[in-house]
Design a protein around this motif. Structure first.
Motif, PDB file in Angstrom:
ATOM      1  N   PRO A 377     101.708 -56.149 -86.491  1.00  0.00           N
ATOM      2  CA  PRO A 377     101.732 -55.286 -87.678  1.00  0.00           C
ATOM      3  C   PRO A 377     100.414 -54.510 -87.753  1.00  0.00           C
ATOM      4  O   PRO A 377      99.532 -54.684 -86.905  1.00  0.00           O
ATOM      5  N   ARG A 378     100.263 -53.696 -88.770  1.00  0.00           N
ATOM      6  CA  ARG A 378      99.011 -52.952 -88.938  1.00  0.00           C
ATOM      7  C   ARG A 378      97.871 -53.911 -89.283  1.00  0.00           C
ATOM      8  O   ARG A 378      98.025 -54.800 -90.128  1.00  0.00           O
ATOM      9  N   ASN A 421     101.038 -51.425 -93.215  1.00  0.00           N
ATOM     10  CA  ASN A 421     102.451 -51.789 -93.046  1.00  0.00           C
ATOM     11  C   ASN A 421     103.350 -51.013 -94.003  1.00  0.00           C
ATOM     12  O   ASN A 421     103.003 -50.863 -95.186  1.00  0.00           O
ATOM     13  N   ILE A 422     104.524 -50.646 -93.499  1.00  0.00           N
ATOM     14  CA  ILE A 422     105.494 -49.957 -94.361  1.00  0.00           C
ATOM     15  C   ILE A 422     106.262 -50.958 -95.232  1.00  0.00           C
ATOM     16  O   ILE A 422     106.723 -50.622 -96.312  1.00  0.00           O
ATOM     17  N   LYS A 423     106.407 -52.188 -94.754  1.00  0.00           N
ATOM     18  CA  LYS A 423     107.030 -53.292 -95.527  1.00  0.00           C
ATOM     19  C   LYS A 423     108.467 -52.981 -95.963  1.00  0.00           C
ATOM     20  O   LYS A 423     108.747 -52.853 -97.167  1.00  0.00           O
ATOM     21  N   ASN A 463     106.228 -52.352 -88.326  1.00  0.00           N
ATOM     22  CA  ASN A 463     105.135 -51.928 -89.210  1.00  0.00           C
ATOM     23  C   ASN A 463     104.064 -51.144 -88.450  1.00  0.00           C
ATOM     24  O   ASN A 463     103.413 -50.266 -88.996  1.00  0.00           O
ATOM     25  N   GLY A 464     103.884 -51.520 -87.194  1.00  0.00           N
ATOM     26  CA  GLY A 464     102.871 -50.845 -86.379  1.00  0.00           C
ATOM     27  C   GLY A 464     103.447 -49.680 -85.584  1.00  0.00           C
ATOM     28  O   GLY A 464     102.752 -49.079 -84.772  1.00  0.00           O
ATOM     29  N   ARG A 465     104.723 -49.398 -85.793  1.00  0.00           N
ATOM     30  CA  ARG A 465     105.360 -48.361 -84.977  1.00  0.00           C
ATOM     31  C   ARG A 465     105.792 -47.144 -85.795  1.00  0.00           C
ATOM     32  O   ARG A 465     106.408 -46.228 -85.258  1.00  0.00           O
ATOM     33  N   THR A 466     105.520 -47.144 -87.097  1.00  0.00           N
ATOM     34  CA  THR A 466     105.930 -45.990 -87.910  1.00  0.00           C
ATOM     35  C   THR A 466     105.164 -44.757 -87.426  1.00  0.00           C
ATOM     36  O   THR A 466     104.063 -44.870 -86.874  1.00  0.00           O
ATOM     37  N   PRO A 467     105.776 -43.560 -87.619  1.00  0.00           N
ATOM     38  CA  PRO A 467     105.157 -42.345 -87.095  1.00  0.00           C
ATOM     39  C   PRO A 467     103.715 -42.123 -87.569  1.00  0.00           C
ATOM     40  O   PRO A 467     103.363 -42.428 -88.722  1.00  0.00           O
TER      41      PRO A 467
END
Ligand code: NOJ
Length: 600
Positions: A377-378, A421-423, A463-467
């Motif tokens: 995650p972030r 994190n986008i969560k 969470n670590g892959r969002t644009p």
């Protein structure tokens, strides 16, 4: 006289031979050194200097960096557009997650052609332009070698599954039906958790430690190894500067597949990888390919310290570095699907892990450090505090930790912005096979889905892959289409354009500290000493080299904290900090990070 002439001639030919040999080793005009290891520095005489020890590596998840053609997926042309941004960070090496042809069951970690570019990402011409653009800017490029498994859509597997006597059959591991049910092996990603997949056509099972679309390659077969070496040469001859090697400790396995004793709890340990020939294979790869180029190699290996040395010590002739999981594994319940331990994680354990790994590599080998990557995650959510009040300051504190360790830092794209994190609330938002199939497994077993989804908000890989967040226009400027994974809504304020304008943004802090590390070899090579070991709030350590002594103080908590370090700070000089008025007396503000130079 005759003998003197003979002697001079012999010496001259020896020099010539040595020059040729060296040329042979760095035989690629496309490879550009980042730091000349011979460059004199204030560091004095440092033994065994290497460019890859001094480098800061910036990892890019290409799918999420920048989309150039509006299909919602990042691509190579997108990275080319942003090369000046990458250069502006001051990093030396870019590591790209797999960019090879793939049906994307596991986002490129399932390769169907090792010498072709994934359609979503572009063409080989785009790749060549990217590499040239990087080298023009003196950036090095590291690719991802996925050698333990291929895609089931790879030509080798398509052939292998046709018949038991197909020439490609032995490229993979098979268990024929007449031998009975295969001994249990679990799969990381399969929805049933079973590492053997039945193949009706040949009445047999094939092994896959990851999804059933990622069959494990059989390294016992010399032809498989030759294919891998040929492929590595293909990329090195193009000028690629290194490889990160996916789950490299899995390539050798006990192929008798003995039953796993019931008391053996560590599911993925010795019965899976770390087989009897692991070092033989890596040494062979080194002999056949790696030793012929001036490249950087880093193995992803869930192994202990002792074995890590066997992979990376110079006299082993294997790899340059590996990265371990001890640190990022803290805070989960044991043997769980990343279920968060309700007791959290302790800073003393965190310090213990990083200090033990440092000590182990103090004399021999070389260490790495990371807190974020595409499997994590972030970092600010997991190890810092992503609330509005502390996101920026705690992310800078974590960056300070990464940039002040005696190890090559692997820094994950977006962490320089303090992305968090986008969560996601619901499983439908996830795109990652790991989250989706773990959810199915827990559901089928009647397990606690709420606990899983709550934990995923902290731990999930998506969470670590969002644009990447470039600006505050639609989709954060990542794509003009529909992004393949949701963009974190905080892109309105957390983005490159906004942070460029703010001298104190995490982005500008990252630039400053990268430069600072490069100007201070003490941070790269200097001796590390942990102070105030028992402190549960402050991580304090010194770094020392050639008479220079720096003190690093990091407060990991949201309350003020005091470092009990018993050092005279009255003449200490502040070199860098994440607050406008940095602490000079060991009393730290929430998430404060400060680097002090101690007077001699
Ligand atoms: C490790 C990689 O980092 C991860 O992303 C991938 O899913 C597995 N190996 C399988 O290749």
């Amino acid at each position: 006289m005759v003998s003197l002439k003979f002697y001079v001639r012999a010496v001259l030919s020896l020099i010539l031979l040595t020059m040729l040999a060296c040329q042979n080793q760095v035989n690629n005009p496309n490879q550009t050194p980042v730091n000349n290891p011979q460059t004199p520095t204030a560091a004095g005489d440092i033994p065994n200097r290497k460019w890859w020890k001094e480098a800061v590596v910036y990892q890019i998840y290409p799918r999420s960096f920048k989309d150039s053609n509006g299909d919602g997926v990042g691509d190579l042309r997108g990275i080319i557009e942003k090369l000046d941004y990458i250069k502006s960070l001051g990093v030396d090496v870019v590591w790209l997650n797999p960019i090879f042809a793939s049906p994307n069951d596991d986002n490129g970690y399932d390769i169907s052609d090792y010498e072709a570019i994934m359609k979503d990402f572009g063409t080989m011409a785009d790749f060549d332009a990217l590499l040239a653009g990087m080298h023009e800017r003196k950036l090095k490029l590291v690719l991802d070698l996925v050698a333990n498994h291929s895609s089931d859509e790879h030509r080798w597997f398509q052939e292998a599954r046709k018949s038991r006597d197909n020439p490609y059959r032995d490229y993979y591991h098979w268990w024929n039906e007449e031998k009975g049910t295969p001994p249990k092996r679990v799969s990381f990603f399969d929805d049933k958790g079973d590492g053997w997949q039945y193949e009706p056509n040949t009445k047999s099972y094939y092994l896959h430690y990851f999804s059933d679309k990622q069959p494990d390659l059989n390294w016992e077969n010399p032809k498989v190894r030759e294919e891998m070496y040929k492929m590595l040469k293909f990329w090195f001859d193009k000028g690629v500067d290194g490889f990160r090697m996916d789950v490299i400790h899995f390539i050798s396995k006990d192929t008798t597949f003995p039953p796993i004793p019931a008391e053996f709890k560590d599911d993925y340990g010795k019965f899976y990888g770390s087989g009897p020939k692991k070092h033989e294979y890596v040494q062979e790869m080194n002999r056949e390919v790696l030793s012929k180029y001036d490249v950087m190699t880093i193995g992803e290996a869930g192994v202990g310290m002792e074995d890590a040395h066997n992979y990376v010590d110079a006299d082993r002739q294997e790899l340059n570095m590996i990265y371990h999981f001890e640190g990022v594994g803290l805070g989960y319940l044991p043997n769980s699907k990343k279920i968060i331990d309700p007791n959290g994680w302790k800073l003393t354990d965190f310090k213990d892990v990083y200090s033990r790994w440092d000590a182990s590599f103090a004399e021999k080998g070389w260490n790495t450090v990371y807190l974020g990557n595409h499997d994590q995650p972030r970092m600010v959510t997991r190890w810092g505090n992503d609330s509005a009040e502390f996101r920026e300051v705690s992310s800078k504190m974590l960056t300070t930790f990464l940039m002040t360790q005696r190890a090559t830092p692997y820094y994950y794209f977006g962490d320089e912005l303090g992305m968090n994190n986008i969560k996601f609330d619901q499983i439908e938002d996830y795109k990652d096979i790991e989250s989706i199939n773990w959810y199915k497994q827990i559901k089928d077993a009647g397990g606690d889905l709420k606990q899983f989804l709550d934990s995923q908000k902290i731990a999930a890989r998506d969470n670590g892959r969002t644009p990447f967040q470039w600006e505050n226009s639609a989709n954060a400027g990542f794509t003009s289409g529909t992004p393949w994974l949701k963009v974190n809504p905080n892109y309105q304020t957390v983005n490159v354009a906004a942070e460029e304008k703010d001298e104190n943004s995490p982005l500008n802090y990252f630039r400053r500290i990268v430069k600072f590390r490069k100007e201070n070899p003490v941070l790269i090579y200097g001796k590390y000493t942990l102070l105030d070991k028992a402190n549960e709030s402050v991580y304090a350590y010194t770094r020392e080299l050639s008479g220079k002594k720096l003190l690093i103080l990091l407060n990991f908590k949201e309350k003020e904290a005091v470092a009990d370090i018993n050092l005279d700070l009255s003449r200490a000089k502040v070199l860098l900090g994440n607050y406008a008025a940095p602490s000079t007396d060991g009393k730290l503000k929430p998430y404060e990070a400060v680097i002090l130079e101690l007077a001699n």
